[in-house]
Design a protein around this motif. Structure first.
Motif, short mmCIF file in Angstrom:
data_model
loop_
_atom_site.label_atom_id
_atom_site.label_comp_id
_atom_site.label_asym_id
_atom_site.label_seq_id
_atom_site.Cartn_x
_atom_site.Cartn_y
_atom_site.Cartn_z
N LEU A 6 0.86 -1.19 0.00
CA LEU A 6 0.00 0.00 0.00
C LEU A 6 0.89 1.23 0.00
N ASP A 7 0.85 2.00 -1.06
CA ASP A 7 1.67 3.20 -1.21
C ASP A 7 0.97 4.37 -0.50
N LEU A 8 1.64 4.89 0.52
CA LEU A 8 1.07 6.01 1.29
C LEU A 8 1.86 7.29 1.08
N THR A 9 2.69 7.32 0.05
CA THR A 9 3.57 8.46 -0.17
C THR A 9 2.79 9.76 -0.32
N HIS A 10 1.67 9.70 -1.00
CA HIS A 10 0.88 10.91 -1.25
C HIS A 10 -0.45 10.86 -0.51
N VAL A 89 -7.08 -0.96 4.24
CA VAL A 89 -8.09 -1.38 3.27
C VAL A 89 -7.62 -0.95 1.89
N MET A 90 -7.52 -1.91 0.97
CA MET A 90 -7.06 -1.62 -0.39
C MET A 90 -8.27 -1.33 -1.28
N LYS A 92 -9.12 0.01 -5.63
CA LYS A 92 -8.55 -0.26 -6.95
C LYS A 92 -7.28 0.52 -7.20
N ARG A 93 -7.26 1.79 -6.80
CA ARG A 93 -6.11 2.63 -7.12
C ARG A 93 -5.35 3.12 -5.89
N SER A 94 -5.92 2.93 -4.71
CA SER A 94 -5.25 3.41 -3.51
C SER A 94 -5.72 2.60 -2.32
N GLY A 95 -5.73 3.21 -1.15
CA GLY A 95 -6.17 2.49 0.03
C GLY A 95 -6.27 3.42 1.23
N THR A 96 -6.77 2.88 2.33
CA THR A 96 -6.97 3.64 3.56
C THR A 96 -6.38 2.86 4.72
N VAL A 97 -5.72 3.58 5.61
CA VAL A 97 -5.27 3.01 6.88
C VAL A 97 -6.06 3.69 7.99
N PHE A 98 -6.69 2.89 8.83
CA PHE A 98 -7.44 3.40 9.97
C PHE A 98 -6.61 3.22 11.24
N ILE A 99 -6.52 4.28 12.03
CA ILE A 99 -5.93 4.22 13.38
C ILE A 99 -7.02 4.66 14.34
N ILE A 100 -7.62 3.70 15.03
CA ILE A 100 -8.73 3.97 15.92
C ILE A 100 -8.29 3.66 17.35
N GLY A 101 -8.34 4.68 18.21
CA GLY A 101 -7.94 4.50 19.59
C GLY A 101 -9.11 4.35 20.53
N ALA A 102 -8.90 3.56 21.58
CA ALA A 102 -9.95 3.45 22.60
C ALA A 102 -10.14 4.78 23.31
N ASP A 103 -9.10 5.60 23.33
CA ASP A 103 -9.09 6.90 23.99
C ASP A 103 -7.95 7.70 23.36
N PRO A 104 -7.76 8.95 23.75
CA PRO A 104 -6.69 9.74 23.12
C PRO A 104 -5.31 9.10 23.21
N ARG A 105 -4.98 8.50 24.35
CA ARG A 105 -3.70 7.80 24.44
C ARG A 105 -3.63 6.65 23.44
N GLU A 130 -0.84 -6.29 4.40
CA GLU A 130 -2.10 -5.88 5.00
C GLU A 130 -1.94 -5.75 6.51
N LEU A 131 -2.58 -4.76 7.06
CA LEU A 131 -2.45 -4.46 8.49
C LEU A 131 -3.78 -4.71 9.18
N THR A 132 -3.78 -5.65 10.12
CA THR A 132 -4.98 -5.95 10.91
C THR A 132 -4.53 -6.20 12.33
N LEU A 133 -4.60 -5.18 13.16
CA LEU A 133 -4.14 -5.29 14.54
C LEU A 133 -5.16 -4.68 15.48
N THR A 134 -5.39 -5.36 16.60
CA THR A 134 -6.14 -4.78 17.71
C THR A 134 -5.34 -5.09 18.96
N GLU A 135 -4.83 -4.07 19.62
CA GLU A 135 -3.94 -4.28 20.76
C GLU A 135 -4.29 -3.36 21.91
N SER A 136 -4.09 -3.86 23.10
CA SER A 136 -4.22 -3.07 24.32
C SER A 136 -3.05 -3.43 25.23
N PRO A 137 -2.59 -2.49 26.04
CA PRO A 137 -1.41 -2.79 26.88
C PRO A 137 -1.74 -3.78 27.98
#
Length: 796
Positions: A6-10, A89-90, A92-105, A130-137
């Motif tokens: 997934l090219d995120l350069t632009h 998420v890919m 046809k021509r690009s894609g999206t990366v979601f960063i969703i936090g449980a809280d601001p931290r 592909e990036l699929t992660l759900t993590e908590s400390p």
């Protein structure tokens, strides 16, 4: 490039217009850090772009709902506090990366994780898969102490901007707490390299820590002279009130029981109640933590008195801290501390010997040259120590004295987030993010190789030269930017230093053998002529040094590190306050043979007028370790003599050696700390005294000898080492028993700061079946018992 790349350069960074605090800061971190590394400044937007292009969506589970056109792939997963979900998420021509936090931290930590897995370069940003992660400390406390004081080997030279960057670096890897020091500690008030007044820096750092949404802690020792004096109490409280009032953000204060501090527990708890009341006047939600660290003359009595006070369960107490000089194992401490109080670890990740977790079986050549506070990446050992004790605490805010333990900090932070994380994964992320994607594998494995350089006897470690070759190749192939990065330079310096030390070890050992060959011929050439020639041979270590290209490179790297990060590796050039405070370039030439011992003996021989006696003294020198026919000699710092020792639980189960013997180092003996007359009376300081075996408190040192002759009596001579420093409080008393029921010594007094040679009679009649079991037990005084050598000589 893989099909899933997934090219995120632009790409455009999309987030809520309502984002603030740590959530807004997370957006800044992403854009600013990528710009530093790629030259690309990603555009920002509060709305999803109309045209199809790569997008990075950042926010909490609530705030992303305010962004029009956003469609998270599936339901947003449930997350614990500070957790995050990452999805790519890919299209046809690009894609999206979601960063969703449980809280601001959680948003900040999600951004940090994305930064650590991205592939980047000049004008290039992308994801390899592909990036699929759900993590908590896993643990709620994850942080490090960053003390602005002269004792540290780098921090006091830092600017506000350097601290900001380092705090950001730690947050990117998951830290949520930074511990500061007050302007007055057991240290000088200022140093020549400080960029700001200490209180001003403390205020600024509190603001920086808060800007990332992290917690501010203060390590606040009690260093007043007499807390029973009302005037002292008034002055000490006034000082703390000023600090608490001026600090804009403060969540926790940690008061060590000692180190430094000398209060008795009852007075300590009374004092802490006053401090807690004052703290909450200015920071109502702040908590006060206390440790049972004890350096008292009678540590057992002190800790028991501390636990009695703890039974009252004061409401002002927020938790208990486990760290250096806590004389219970963490599992035992957890069983003692009332369940209402969490335990925080305050682990010493910064020192290599005379510390909480010394390097196991560290070669004496490294102890003499690298010293107590060197660049010390120990990723595998640190993970083991973390995980062994992790279930008993709420996390760790480490004890650090500067930049030397940088790798260890990031290993601990990641392990506090997830103890299942393999060390190599952390090292790869560390290398990729801080140094470069092209150096990921080389630096990650290079750091592991540096840890392996310290495994076993240096003379037998054939990996040291290979480690240097690997780092040299990386240096040759790297860009100027990589070569100038302080984290790369720290690893490179250690690789050169270790190889240089090994080369000197071989050379100086050979010089010692040659000098002794000359001494064996003293009768034919004359005693004075022999010692003169022997000295000339020993002098070649200085007049004809080896591997000077390695030495020069070490000096160059030391100067570069001072220029870039304020790393103080010498006293004269870099303003270190002492050699044992990280200035290991000042000890790079420490003798690695027994030249010091030989020179003292040579001086004593020259004072003798009679040639016959001079020759006898040379013979005594050459036979120093000879126990006589049928006798036994052991230097307990050597691998050969380790078979005599009952190692108890051992390092794997007891890395703090609270219940196990360990190899320790009395480097102070080699530093000229003994008066000349005392050193002469001892006949010089052999290397066998520098590296020895050590036990703590009530742990006995158990030794076993076999194949003795039951019909022969033996004379036993033992070399005991006193603790660093002098005075009655540094003296220990030792009881020695042989085969359980024979008392070889009721009380041997071992003063601090010197060596005690003790002799005892061992009757053959107690040597059953040819086996002699010796038990050495400290009965009073300073908490460590150190034994270096033992001779068993048959009495004929």
């Amino acid at each position: 490039m893989s099909m899933s790349y997934l090219d995120l350069t632009h790409s455009t960074v999309v987030y809520s217009s309502e984002a603030k605090g740590a959530e807004s800061k997370a957006v800044d971190v992403l854009i600013e850090e990528l710009a530093k590394r790629t030259g690309m400044v990603l555009p920002r937007s509060y709305a999803y772009p109309a045209e199809e292009e790569a997008v990075i969506v950042i926010g909490t589970a609530e705030s992303v709902k305010q962004i029009g056109g956003i469609s998270f792939p599936g339901p947003i997963p449930a997350m614990e506090p500070e957790g995050y979900a990452l999805r790519s998420v890919m299209s046809k021509r690009s894609g999206t990366v979601f960063i969703i936090g449980a809280d601001p931290r959680g948003v900040l930590y999600g951004v940090g994780k994305l930064l650590r897995v991205l592939r980047w370069g000049e004008k290039r940003i992308g994801l390899d898969s592909e990036l699929t992660l759900t993590e908590s400390p896993r643990f709620p406390l994850r942080g490090h102490q960053l003390g602005y004081r002269p004792k540290n080997n780098a921090y006091d030279a830092w600017s506000v901007e350097q601290f900001d960057q380092y705090i950001r670096d730690l947050a990117i890897f998951g830290a949520n707490s930074i511990e500061l020091l007050p302007p007055r500690t057991d240290d000088a008030a200022t140093s020549p390299v400080m960029k700001a007044e200490p209180m001003e820096m403390m205020i600024r750092l509190s603001e920086i820590i808060h800007s990332y949404g992290l917690d501010t802690w203060i390590w606040y020792p009690n260093i007043g002279r007499d807390y029973t004096d009302p005037m002292t109490v008034k002055a000490e409280l006034a000082e703390r009130e000023a600090v608490f009032r001026m600090l804009p953000h403060l969540q926790h204060v940690f008061i060590p029981g000692s180190d430094p501090g000398t209060m008795e527990p009852e007075l300590l708890f009374t004092w802490c109640e006053k401090v807690a009341e004052l703290l909450q006047r200015y920071h109502p939600d702040a908590k006060l933590w206390l440790s049972p660290q004890s350096m008292n003359d009678d540590p057992v009595r002190w800790k028991n008195a501390f636990y009695e006070q703890l039974k009252t369960e004061p409401d002002w107490l927020g938790g208990i801290v486990f760290g250096p000089h806590v004389d219970e194992t963490l599992p035992i401490l957890r069983s003692i501390v009332p369940s209402r109080y969490p335990i925080r670890r305050y682990e010493d990740i910064t020192h290599s010997f005379h510390c909480q977790y010394p390097v196991a079986d560290w070669d004496v050549s490294f102890a003499l040259t690298l010293g107590r506070e060197c660049a010390n990446p120990r990723p595998s050992a640190q993970k083991h120590i973390h995980n062994l004790l992790a279930p008993y605490a709420a996390g760790n805010i480490s004890y650090s004295e500067g930049i030397n333990d940088d790798v260890n900090k990031f290993v601990w932070t990641v392990q506090d987030w997830n103890p299942e994380t393999p060390v190599i994964e952390t090292l790869r992320e560390y290398a990729r993010w801080f140094i470069g994607c092209d150096q990921e594998e080389g630096v990650a494995h290079g750091l592991l190789a540096l840890e392996n350089n310290w495994s076993g006897p240096l003379a037998a470690n054939d990996g040291v030269e290979t480690t240097l070759l690997q780092w040299q190749q990386m240096e040759k192939e790297a860009s100027l930017q990589v070569r100038n990065h302080y984290r790369f330079q720290m690893g490179l310096l250690r690789a050169y230093f270790d190889a240089y030390t090994k080369r000197r070890l071989f050379y100086e050992t050979e010089l010692e053998y040659r000098a002794k060959e000359v001494l064996r011929d003293a009768k034919s050439m004359g005693a004075l002529a022999a010692i003169r020639l022997a000295e000339q041979i020993l002098d070649r270590a200085v007049t004809e040094p080896v591997a000077q290209d390695y030495r020069r490179r070490c000096d160059e790297l030391a100067d570069a590190l001072f220029a870039s990060i304020g790393y103080q590796l010498t006293v004269s050039r870099h303003f270190a306050i002492a050699r044992d405070r990280g200035a290991f370039m000042d000890t790079i030439q420490a003798p690695l043979n027994d030249a010091c011992l030989l020179r003292v003996r040579f001086a004593m021989i020259r004072e003798e007028a009679d040639e016959t006696r001079r020759l006898e003294m040379i013979g005594e020198l050459l036979n120093r370790a000879n126990p006589g026919p049928g006798g036994f000699y052991d230097n307990f710092g050597s691998s050969r003599s380790s078979r005599r020792v009952d190692w108890g639980p051992g390092w794997e189960r007891d890395p703090g050696s609270l219940s196990s013997p360990r190899i320790a180092h009395a480097v102070y003996l080699a530093s000229g700390s003994l008066p000349e007359a005392k050193e002469k009376a001892l006949g010089g300081i052999p290397l066998a005294w520098i590296q020895h075996v050590n036990v703590m408190l009530d742990t006995p040192l158990l030794l076993c000898y076999e194949n003795l002759n039951p019909s022969t009596d033996y004379k036993m001579k033992v070399a005991f080492l006193g603790e660093v420093g002098t005075g009655a409080h540094k003296t220990s008393h030792v009881r020695i028993t042989a085969n359980d029921d024979h008392l070889a010594a009721e009380r041997v007094e071992v003063p601090g700061g010197t060596v005690t040679l003790y002799e005892a009679f061992i009757p053959g009649e107690i040597v059953r079946d040819g086996v002699l079991k010796l038990a050495f037990l400290r009965t009073k005084g300073t908490k460590r018992l150190n034994v270096a050598e033992l001779w068993l000589t048959p009495i004929t």
